[in-house]
Design a protein around this motif. Structure first.
Motif, PDB file in Angstrom:
ATOM      1  N   PRO A 249      -8.962   1.587  55.443  1.00  0.00           N
ATOM      2  CA  PRO A 249      -7.619   1.403  54.881  1.00  0.00           C
ATOM      3  C   PRO A 249      -7.357   2.106  53.547  1.00  0.00           C
ATOM      4  CG  PRO A 249      -8.937  -0.596  54.621  1.00  0.00           C
ATOM      5  CD  PRO A 249      -9.783   0.364  55.386  1.00  0.00           C
ATOM      6  N   THR A 251      -6.874   5.009  52.273  1.00  0.00           N
ATOM      7  CA  THR A 251      -6.623   6.384  52.716  1.00  0.00           C
ATOM      8  C   THR A 251      -6.122   7.253  51.560  1.00  0.00           C
ATOM      9  OG1 THR A 251      -4.496   5.537  53.434  1.00  0.00           O
ATOM     10  CG2 THR A 251      -6.170   5.791  55.110  1.00  0.00           C
ATOM     11  N   GLY A 252      -7.033   7.634  50.691  1.00  0.00           N
ATOM     12  CA  GLY A 252      -6.673   8.473  49.552  1.00  0.00           C
ATOM     13  C   GLY A 252      -6.718   9.954  49.879  1.00  0.00           C
ATOM     14  N   TRP A 253      -6.244  10.752  48.935  1.00  0.00           N
ATOM     15  CA  TRP A 253      -6.096  12.187  49.226  1.00  0.00           C
ATOM     16  C   TRP A 253      -7.414  12.902  49.477  1.00  0.00           C
ATOM     17  CZ3 TRP A 253      -5.178  16.161  44.815  1.00  0.00           C
ATOM     18  CH2 TRP A 253      -5.835  15.772  43.639  1.00  0.00           C
ATOM     19  N   LEU A 263       0.602  17.367  51.572  1.00  0.00           N
ATOM     20  CA  LEU A 263       1.551  16.921  52.583  1.00  0.00           C
ATOM     21  C   LEU A 263       1.909  15.454  52.359  1.00  0.00           C
ATOM     22  CD1 LEU A 263      -0.282  18.558  55.625  1.00  0.00           C
ATOM     23  CD2 LEU A 263       1.669  19.481  54.343  1.00  0.00           C
ATOM     24  N   ASP A 264       3.052  15.044  52.873  1.00  0.00           N
ATOM     25  CA  ASP A 264       3.490  13.655  52.700  1.00  0.00           C
ATOM     26  C   ASP A 264       2.756  12.675  53.609  1.00  0.00           C
ATOM     27  OD1 ASP A 264       5.288  14.201  50.700  1.00  0.00           O
ATOM     28  OD2 ASP A 264       7.061  13.484  51.778  1.00  0.00           O
ATOM     29  N   TYR A 266      -0.426  11.156  55.768  1.00  0.00           N
ATOM     30  CA  TYR A 266      -1.888  11.113  55.801  1.00  0.00           C
ATOM     31  C   TYR A 266      -2.402  11.519  57.174  1.00  0.00           C
ATOM     32  CZ  TYR A 266      -6.668   9.526  55.187  1.00  0.00           C
ATOM     33  OH  TYR A 266      -8.034   9.477  55.089  1.00  0.00           O
ATOM     34  N   VAL A 277     -11.813   8.473  49.010  1.00  0.00           N
ATOM     35  CA  VAL A 277     -10.533   7.937  48.558  1.00  0.00           C
ATOM     36  C   VAL A 277      -9.954   8.863  47.479  1.00  0.00           C
ATOM     37  CG1 VAL A 277      -9.305   5.882  47.760  1.00  0.00           C
ATOM     38  CG2 VAL A 277     -11.441   5.617  49.048  1.00  0.00           C
ATOM     39  N   GLY A 278     -10.318   8.643  46.207  1.00  0.00           N
ATOM     40  CA  GLY A 278      -9.769   9.435  45.114  1.00  0.00           C
ATOM     41  C   GLY A 278     -10.787  10.424  44.559  1.00  0.00           C
ATOM     42  N   THR A 279     -10.487  10.910  43.362  1.00  0.00           N
ATOM     43  CA  THR A 279     -11.347  11.896  42.725  1.00  0.00           C
ATOM     44  C   THR A 279     -12.609  11.222  42.183  1.00  0.00           C
ATOM     45  OG1 THR A 279      -9.241  12.801  41.976  1.00  0.00           O
ATOM     46  CG2 THR A 279     -11.229  13.848  41.152  1.00  0.00           C
TER      47      THR A 279
ATOM     48  N   ASP B  97     -12.128   2.409  38.430  1.00  0.00           N
ATOM     49  CA  ASP B  97     -12.055   3.151  39.691  1.00  0.00           C
ATOM     50  C   ASP B  97     -11.216   4.427  39.580  1.00  0.00           C
ATOM     51  OD1 ASP B  97     -13.600   1.104  41.001  1.00  0.00           O
ATOM     52  OD2 ASP B  97     -11.844  -0.173  40.874  1.00  0.00           O
ATOM     53  N   SER B  98     -10.553   4.774  40.679  1.00  0.00           N
ATOM     54  CA  SER B  98      -9.685   5.951  40.698  1.00  0.00           C
ATOM     55  C   SER B  98      -8.234   5.495  40.758  1.00  0.00           C
ATOM     56  CB  SER B  98     -10.009   6.816  41.922  1.00  0.00           C
ATOM     57  OG  SER B  98      -9.748   6.101  43.118  1.00  0.00           O
ATOM     58  N   SER B 100      -6.077   6.236  42.954  1.00  0.00           N
ATOM     59  CA  SER B 100      -5.793   5.844  44.341  1.00  0.00           C
ATOM     60  C   SER B 100      -6.177   4.392  44.585  1.00  0.00           C
ATOM     61  CB  SER B 100      -6.587   6.740  45.308  1.00  0.00           C
ATOM     62  OG  SER B 100      -6.294   8.094  45.107  1.00  0.00           O
ATOM     63  N   ILE B 101      -7.392   4.042  44.209  1.00  0.00           N
ATOM     64  CA  ILE B 101      -7.880   2.680  44.463  1.00  0.00           C
ATOM     65  C   ILE B 101      -7.078   1.671  43.647  1.00  0.00           C
ATOM     66  CG2 ILE B 101      -9.875   1.147  44.106  1.00  0.00           C
ATOM     67  CD1 ILE B 101     -11.601   3.569  45.062  1.00  0.00           C
ATOM     68  N   PHE B 104      -3.813   0.950  45.334  1.00  0.00           N
ATOM     69  CA  PHE B 104      -3.991   0.015  46.455  1.00  0.00           C
ATOM     70  C   PHE B 104      -4.058  -1.421  45.936  1.00  0.00           C
ATOM     71  CE2 PHE B 104      -6.409  -2.355  49.635  1.00  0.00           C
ATOM     72  CZ  PHE B 104      -5.895  -1.892  50.832  1.00  0.00           C
ATOM     73  N   PRO B 128       0.787  12.974  46.733  1.00  0.00           N
ATOM     74  CA  PRO B 128       0.319  12.619  48.076  1.00  0.00           C
ATOM     75  C   PRO B 128      -0.560  11.366  48.134  1.00  0.00           C
ATOM     76  CG  PRO B 128       0.255  14.992  47.812  1.00  0.00           C
ATOM     77  CD  PRO B 128       0.670  14.424  46.479  1.00  0.00           C
ATOM     78  N   THR B 129      -1.496  11.213  47.204  1.00  0.00           N
ATOM     79  CA  THR B 129      -2.399  10.064  47.347  1.00  0.00           C
ATOM     80  C   THR B 129      -1.631   8.753  47.229  1.00  0.00           C
ATOM     81  OG1 THR B 129      -4.714   9.484  46.946  1.00  0.00           O
ATOM     82  CG2 THR B 129      -3.272   9.541  44.996  1.00  0.00           C
ATOM     83  N   LEU B 131       1.448   8.239  48.403  1.00  0.00           N
ATOM     84  CA  LEU B 131       1.994   8.060  49.755  1.00  0.00           C
ATOM     85  C   LEU B 131       0.892   7.634  50.723  1.00  0.00           C
ATOM     86  CD1 LEU B 131       4.299  11.180  49.715  1.00  0.00           C
ATOM     87  CD2 LEU B 131       5.098   8.897  50.338  1.00  0.00           C
ATOM     88  N   TYR B 132      -0.248   8.289  50.650  1.00  0.00           N
ATOM     89  CA  TYR B 132      -1.329   7.991  51.590  1.00  0.00           C
ATOM     90  C   TYR B 132      -1.852   6.559  51.415  1.00  0.00           C
ATOM     91  CZ  TYR B 132      -1.616  13.169  51.795  1.00  0.00           C
ATOM     92  OH  TYR B 132      -1.349  14.510  51.912  1.00  0.00           O
ATOM     93  N   MET B 133      -2.036   6.158  50.168  1.00  0.00           N
ATOM     94  CA  MET B 133      -2.572   4.806  49.928  1.00  0.00           C
ATOM     95  C   MET B 133      -1.576   3.754  50.411  1.00  0.00           C
ATOM     96  SD  MET B 133      -5.611   5.373  48.759  1.00  0.00           S
ATOM     97  CE  MET B 133      -6.166   3.721  48.417  1.00  0.00           C
TER      98      MET B 133
END
Lengths: 413, 413
Positions: A249, A251-253, A263-264, A266, A277-279, B97-98, B100-101, B104, B128-129, B131-133
């Motif tokens: 779940p 779902t990071g870049w 892209l928009d 995933y 997930v992230g960087t 964390d990042s 992205s996390i 979430f 994007p991340t 939107l993805y998260m």
């Protein structure tokens, strides 16, 4: 009877094929470090590598380093170095996030793959963050999925057709009790359940063969026996057969098929990168990457043999030298059934451990009354073990720990 | 009319109250760095700090450093340093964390607080991340909660009684368009929705006042304008009024009330630490901690004023010197409505950016055709901006970028 004389220990050190490995680490002077199961020591080369990452890769080359220093592939590169230590194919392991977060990802993915099943099974006394993350996950999944916490001797019986996933720690963080990975995995599979192994207290100290066991998922820690530094990134394993279908779940870049197309929508990477997930911290990742070189050419079977010999010696020495001091063994006497640390149960364990640390023997304490000692075959010797128990015996005999006890107001409960 | 002469630029540099700040950074020679919005430069002192963390705190003191070097409180300590930059109380921000996390965690927490509401609102073209998260989260939450992606000029109208949470990035990563944080937050609150702000492209470059805006949650990045190093830990904000009730699903041991009692049951910390999950990289955290010192005594209003002057200058220079080269402005002309970077739309943007980088002007490219330039007032000057546009004009005039284009096989689409 295991010999326990100093002479014998010194002879073991002379004949130890792993003795030269100690040179791969920068150990503090005058310390017997028996806590590599909590935080591994500094491998040589890491300080120079990190200085280069900071001053050159970051300071001079800046964003270009994503390509020129291949920062972008660090998670997969480090994963490939860890893979052989856990019996995985190079494409089955990736470095990512923390053990806690990885556990969430793989457990959530397993629940999804087994949608309709209502149970996650684990054991009481598992490493707390494993329990907590599973509590958080089942809570988040709502009434359809519940966490069932089952005593370890009843786990196999508890696995049934409603079990989505079984999550266990291979080597227990206190007792060092080790599960039979293959047997438990097969029992889970026999009922259609998926199997997640937490390898935090195994990887780098105990041979692990995820492929041979048929494991579905695993997670593990970078800062214990892998010596990646405090809070090092963790890793996770997804069996190749699951990689095309697995959906986690977070779902990071960095888990996207083409992150730099921005892209928009995933779309997961086709391989294990979909678990990212992230960087990632490049410094932290580079430290672990460099630290993994300490395992170059190391045969985990030789590591295991020495680990068992060191823990056997420690137990025998404790039995001999601490017999009058009310110290109990909390770890299996069977070297085949334990990992690479030993816990002693002792009413005044906290104070005794403080006294030990003051005298240069570094272990740790785990509530309520466990003194925990780690045996890292790459840098701990037999004489080290002898000296550690000798100092502990002296602490008990001189009552030195009692002073420590009263100096630590409120710390001993 | 904004003056655009070299003389004027040099005079601005002489009168710039932030000019001395440049000495706080180790900048590469011969480079005009206009990508601090992607990866901040190396602040002085970080290399020495990290060397100390590696060699002394880890190498020598090992596990003792959890206490002696206060590793355990790094997330809260760094959070307290970030708080004033985002208009938060010291106890409202924590490093973790990042981005992205963290997104979430706060979005999931917001959905829980607004249980029964069915919508998460964000905008297309968000980073994007984000939107993805949110896609991952709504997917995970099942049919009860759906992600609604609404064009930015229709967002306020879209917020309704079914909206659980609105998640927006304060400064857009491509266009630099900046939301009116207070107005949007109030619109969300008027319908009972909660507001999450992503401050990744704001923090450290644009004054942010989360408290004044009444924001509920925020997340942000440590490696852009905060200069924490590649992949630095991120941060998150929870308004004090929500901290006792907020429940996020990634319930790791560092979020526990008493992590070192190793209890089986999760009980969240009473404060923002409940948003933490696993162990943080001490190296990565220490780098960000040290980097934050570059903001000591810095007035964000002065930063903002210079940022607006630099971006105004850049836009005026581009208009003057690139007028025949088919370059469009993708960022608002109104300095009050943009953050601290400027994007140019240009058919051959990728090749032109490659040519710029070859000549020491570092910006970046974002698909499909944006050249992005960051303006970091702490280390970028007016003459730097003048020189950058001069070089860009030369690239267009000499057709140098065309060569770059053909050297980059397949890279230009």
């Amino acid at each position: 009877m295991i010999p326990t004389s100093l002479d014998w220990c010194q002879e073991q050190d002379r004949n130890d094929p792993l003795a030269p490995m100690k040179d791969r680490f920068d150990l503090p002077e005058g310390v017997i470090y028996m806590d590599g199961n909590s935080l591994g020591v500094l491998p040589k080369g890491v300080d120079a590598r990190i200085a280069d990452v900071v001053k050159k890769e970051w300071g001079q080359d800046l964003i270009k380093s994503w390509n020129t220093a291949d920062w972008i592939n660090l998670p997969a590169r480090v994963g490939r170095k860890i893979a052989p230590l856990v019996g995985a194919k190079p494409n089955e392991v990736v470095m990512a996030d923390s053990t806690s977060i990885n556990l969430f990802k793989v457990a959530a993915a397993a629940c999804r793959m087994n949608k309709g099943r209502t149970k996650i099974i684990t054991e009481p006394g598992n490493f707390p963050t494993d329990l907590y993350m599973l509590q958080g996950l089942s809570d988040f999944l709502g009434p359809d999925v519940a966490l069932q916490v089952v005593e370890r001797d009843q786990i196999i019986d508890a696995i049934d057709d409603d079990t989505a996933v079984v999550v266990l720690t291979h080597v227990h963080y206190v007792t060092a009790d080790m599960f039979d990975m293959k047997a438990v995995t097969e029992a889970a599979h026999a009922k259609g359940a998926l199997m997640v192994w937490d390898l935090s207290h195994s990887t780098g100290a105990v041979p692990v063969d995820l492929n041979a066991a048929g494991a579905d998922f695993a997670v593990g820690c970078g800062y214990k026996y892998l010596n990646g530094g405090p809070g090092a990134p963790a890793f996770l394993y997804v069996a190749e057969r699951h990689q095309a279908a697995v959906k986690q779940p977070l779902t990071g870049w960095f888990g996207h098929k083409t992150p730099f197309e921005f892209l928009d929508d995933y779309e997961p990477a086709g391989d294990i990168r979909r678990m990212l997930v992230g960087t990632t911290s490049v410094m932290a990742a580079s430290a672990l990457d460099e630290a993994m070189n300490a395992f170059e050419g190391v045969d985990m079977m030789v590591v295991r043999k020495k680990s068992q010999a060191l823990t056997d010696l420690f137990i025998a020495l404790c039995r001999e030298k601490l017999k009058d001091h009310g110290v109990g063994l909390a770890t299996s006497e069977n070297p085949g059934k334990r990992g690479s640390h030993v816990s002693l149960k002792c009413e005044n364990g906290y104070a005794v451990m403080q006294a030990l640390i003051e005298r240069g023997v570094i272990g740790d304490f785990r509530a309520p009354d466990f003194m925990r000692f780690g045996f890292t075959p790459l840098y701990l010797g037999f004489e080290d073990v002898y000296r550690a128990v000798e100092i502990m015996a002296d602490i008990f005999e001189t009552g030195f720990w009692k002073e420590a006890r009263f100096n630590e107001k409120g710390a001993v409960t």
